[in-house]
Design a protein around this motif. Structure first.
Motif, short mmCIF file in Angstrom:
data_model
loop_
_atom_site.label_atom_id
_atom_site.label_comp_id
_atom_site.label_asym_id
_atom_site.label_seq_id
_atom_site.Cartn_x
_atom_site.Cartn_y
_atom_site.Cartn_z
N LEU A 294 0.84 -1.20 0.00
CA LEU A 294 0.00 0.00 0.00
C LEU A 294 0.87 1.25 0.00
O LEU A 294 1.88 1.31 0.70
CB LEU A 294 -0.92 0.01 1.22
CG LEU A 294 -2.04 -1.05 1.25
CD1 LEU A 294 -2.82 -0.94 2.56
CD2 LEU A 294 -2.97 -0.90 0.05
N THR A 295 0.46 2.24 -0.76
CA THR A 295 1.24 3.47 -0.88
C THR A 295 0.89 4.46 0.23
O THR A 295 -0.13 4.33 0.91
CB THR A 295 0.99 4.14 -2.24
OG1 THR A 295 -0.40 4.55 -2.29
CG2 THR A 295 1.29 3.20 -3.39
N SER A 329 11.68 2.10 -3.20
CA SER A 329 10.41 2.79 -2.97
C SER A 329 9.37 2.37 -3.98
O SER A 329 8.18 2.30 -3.68
CB SER A 329 10.62 4.30 -3.03
OG SER A 329 11.19 4.68 -4.27
N LYS A 330 9.82 2.07 -5.19
CA LYS A 330 8.93 1.54 -6.21
C LYS A 330 9.19 0.05 -6.38
O LYS A 330 10.31 -0.36 -6.66
CB LYS A 330 9.13 2.26 -7.55
CG LYS A 330 8.61 3.69 -7.56
CD LYS A 330 8.67 4.28 -8.97
CE LYS A 330 8.10 5.68 -9.00
NZ LYS A 330 8.14 6.27 -10.37
N GLY A 331 8.16 -0.75 -6.20
CA GLY A 331 8.31 -2.19 -6.36
C GLY A 331 8.62 -2.93 -5.07
O GLY A 331 8.59 -4.16 -5.04
N GLY A 332 8.94 -2.19 -4.00
CA GLY A 332 9.23 -2.83 -2.73
C GLY A 332 7.98 -3.01 -1.90
O GLY A 332 6.87 -2.73 -2.34
#
Length: 341
Positions: A294-295, A329-332
């Protein structure tokens, strides 16, 4: 015919706005479903979907009778109508396993849907068909000899198209009904397959009762199909179906909001985190325990706080060892590391 066939369609401001609006509802509903799974509601909505989709095709059984058939109870009704319900329930239960880009899976779904009802269940039709309103021909299906090729082109386009799944599913629905690939069962199979496409995007579409709203707006549904036929492109039908999806999501979101208000306790937290962790911190932990990808934005919208507040909460939880970050941060994703009870 070219294998690079692109279905005629025009992107409009209405379609763009509807897609954005639907995306907002999807974010809220998906997060709520993680925290409040309700198998009973899901089953009830699936039964409503089956009842509505079959009612569009003139099935005479009531919602209660459909429920009784599915529950294995004895129902007095036309044998064909009862068979339709049993078949539909079986295929809807297995829909999540279908590959939306597999023609063989489509044929399998049609066979399950129409076994005992038509001779060519699971096969493209061998003869020509027409759609009639009374005695008036309103649409002549594609000549039978072209059906396999056109379906292949449609599936190839769908697999490689960059359109949003919402738009792609609606275009597919229209093109499928236009080709009319089966001797019977085209309507119910087309609506099912749109659901299959959407499920691969967001799993909760497996039980969202879009068909119920289509049934309630059946005249408008057929009118949109006819208007698209007259226009020579699917645009007006795509707009109509996106409206149905938006309305179904809006109804569900409002229902979730009412349930949340009635509970008057916010998000229930059952994690053991100790006394030094506040309620918002606990909520973040529970959300990330359900879905570590979740972002910040989604967390903020769900908890009705600012993204900056979420960032501070995450930093605090990370310092306490309750959150561990894996990947970039992206994809983790976040791993929730709770102490033993």
């Amino acid at each position: 015919m070219s294998n690079d066939y692109i279905p005629p369609f025009t992107m409009t401001e209405e379609i763009t706005n509807l897609t954005i609006e639907i995306g907002q509802y999807v974010g809220m509903i998906a997060t709520y479903e993680l925290l409040h799974p309700n198998p009973v509601l899901r089953r009830e909505n699936r039964i409503r979907s089956i009842h509505s989709s079959l009612a569009i095709e003139q099935n005479t059984l009531s919602l209660q009778q459909v429920t009784d058939v599915i529950e294995g109870k004895r129902v007095l009704g036309p044998p064909q109508d009862i068979c339709e319900v049993k078949n539909a329930y079986e295929v809807y239960e297995k829909a999540a396993a279908f590959d939306p880009y597999s023609i063989q899976d489509l044929l399998t779904a049609h066979k399950m849907m129409m076994t005992g009802l038509v001779k060519e269940a699971g096969c493209f039709r061998s003869g020509n068909v027409g759609v009639f309103a009374g005695t008036q021909l309103v649409h002549a299906g594609t000549p039978a000899r072209y059906v396999p090729e056109l379906i292949l082109q449609l599936f190839t386009w769908m697999k490689h198209s960059n359109y949003h799944p919402l738009i792609k599913s609606c275009i597919f629905h229209y093109e499928f009904e236009y080709i009319h690939p089966f001797a019977d069962g085209n309507g119910r199979t087309g609506r099912l397959w749109q659901s299959v496409i959407l499920q691969k995007w967001q799993p909760f579409f497996a039980w969202l009762p879009i068909e119920t709203l289509v049934h309630e707006n059946q005249e408008a549904y057929y009118h949109a199909l006819q208007m698209a036929n007259n226009d020579g492109e699917s645009t007006v039908f795509v707009e109509f179906m996106l409206q149905m999806i938006r309305d179904a999501l809006k109804e569900l979101a409002e229902s979730q909001n009412e349930q949340q208000k009635k509970s008057n306790v916010g998000i229930h937290v059952s994690v053991n985190v100790g006394k030094n962790v506040g309620i918002n911190e606990q909520k973040v932990l529970l959300l990330l325990q359900q879905d570590g990808r979740l972002t910040i934005k989604v967390l903020a919208e769900t908890l009705a706080i600012t993204p900056r507040q979420v960032e501070r909460i995450i930093a605090k939880l990370k310092k306490q060892g309750l959150l561990i970050r894996h990947g970039a941060s992206k994809g983790g994703y976040w791993q929730v590391n709770l102490p033993d009870k």
